[in-house]
Design an enzyme around this catalytic site. Structure first.
Site, PDB file in Angstrom:
ATOM      1  N   HIS A  25       0.817  -1.218   0.000  1.00 32.43           N
ATOM      2  CA  HIS A  25       0.000   0.000   0.000  1.00 32.43           C
ATOM      3  C   HIS A  25       0.847   1.262   0.000  1.00 32.43           C
ATOM      4  O   HIS A  25       0.356   2.338   0.361  1.00 32.43           O
ATOM      5  CB  HIS A  25      -0.949   0.000   1.220  1.00 32.43           C
ATOM      6  CG  HIS A  25      -1.994  -1.063   1.117  1.00 32.43           C
ATOM      7  ND1 HIS A  25      -2.719  -1.501   2.207  1.00 32.43           N
ATOM      8  CD2 HIS A  25      -2.437  -1.803   0.064  1.00 32.43           C
ATOM      9  CE1 HIS A  25      -3.562  -2.449   1.812  1.00 32.43           C
ATOM     10  NE2 HIS A  25      -3.409  -2.651   0.517  1.00 32.43           N
ATOM     11  N   GLY A  34      -1.092  -9.133  12.652  1.00 30.11           N
ATOM     12  CA  GLY A  34      -1.617  -7.769  12.774  1.00 30.11           C
ATOM     13  C   GLY A  34      -2.477  -7.282  11.647  1.00 30.11           C
ATOM     14  O   GLY A  34      -2.517  -6.087  11.359  1.00 30.11           O
TER      15      GLY A  34
END
Ligand code: APR
Length: 252
Positions: free
Chosen positions: A118, A191
């Site tokens: 990202h 996570g």
């Protein structure tokens, strides 16, 4: 949910490891996650208004200010014991980090094979011609709106080098991540809620290739169902224990 024993058994003989991380990896460094019950970033900020290419085209100034502020927060944060453990693991075995995170805490901990799906808070480019642009200073006080600089080549608005909603992921990073995942002999997911596509579908490539998957998460996620072992702990508590198991295993 399993325990240290099951997790350690998976890692001991792994020599080509992919660690697939999300915002929870940086939670113990003090950075926000996006969807943590009521305290997630997207509970306070509208992603359509502050993390989409359409909003940037409508009015780049609030977004420019917010991303510079986020870069300041990420720069002020420190890698946690989980980031450091992944970097230590990379000195013992082949470890590729595939991260959805836009902070640089994996790199600052010492990991040198990091794929950012990202993008990054610390890369900038022209919205129009994609010419790279360097930003060195980040505001220590958050302001609601700042005019982005103009591209030196074409005058277009300089933008953060992150992937916004409505944009495609960078093809080169996707290919690198896919290749690492199908060629691994262990994938560790840490996570991530596993709700944002297409990134969340990447670990499935490993499952289809028969690669064992270990998940480290304090709460079940969308990816728990694909994990061979889902270990209910946190990044900073679990990862150091895994690397200790690798160390005691010695040379494979
Ligand atoms: N250790 C490990 N996991 C943790 C910890 C921790 N200390 N604290 C929270 N978590 C877990 C949460 O339980 C949750 O499952 O981390 C996950 C964080 O999920 P999200 O906030 O949805 O973040 P992420 O999965 O990275 O989001 C993916 O969404 O908005 C987009 O671009 C953004 O990259 C982001 C993508």
């Amino acid at each position: 949910m399993s325990d240290t024993g099951d997790a350690s058994a998976l890692v001991r003989d792994a020599v080509r490891v992919v660690v697939f991380t999300g915002a929870g990896m940086s939670a113990e460094s003090g950075l926000d996650t996006y969807r943590n019950d009521e305290s997630g970033l997207w509970d306070r900020v509208d992603p359509e208004a502050m993390a989409s290419i359409d909003a940037w085209r409508r009015d780049p100034e609030p977004m420019w200010s917010w991303y510079l502020w986020r870069a300041h927060l990420a720069r002020a944060a420190e890698p946690n014991a989980g980031h450091r453990a992944v970097a230590d693991w990379g000195r013992l075995r082949s470890v590729t980090v595939v991260t959805q995170n836009i902070d640089d805490l994996h790199e600052r901990a010492g990991s040198d094979d990091v794929v950012h799906l990202h993008g990054s808070l610390f890369e900038f480019r022209c919205t129009e011609c994609a010419a790279p642009f360097e930003v060195r200073e980040f505001p220590e006080v958050r302001v609601s709106s700042m005019r982005p600089p103009g591209c030196v080549r074409c005058g277009g608005a300089v933008r953060p080098g992150v992937v916004w909603f409505g944009e495609a992921l960078p093809a080169a990073e996707w290919e690198r991540a896919a290749e690492a995942l199908v060629g691994a002999d262990l994938v560790v997911i840490v996570g991530t809620s596993g709700v944002v596509q297409p990134a969340a579908s990447l670990p499935l490539l490993a499952v289809e290739a028969g690669v064992p998957v270990l998940e480290i998460t304090p709460a079940p996620t969308e990816l728990t169902r694909i994990a061979d072992v889902s270990w209910s702990t946190t990044a900073a508590l679990g990862l150091p224990l895994l690397v200790d198991a690798v160390r005691t295993r010695g040379i494979p």
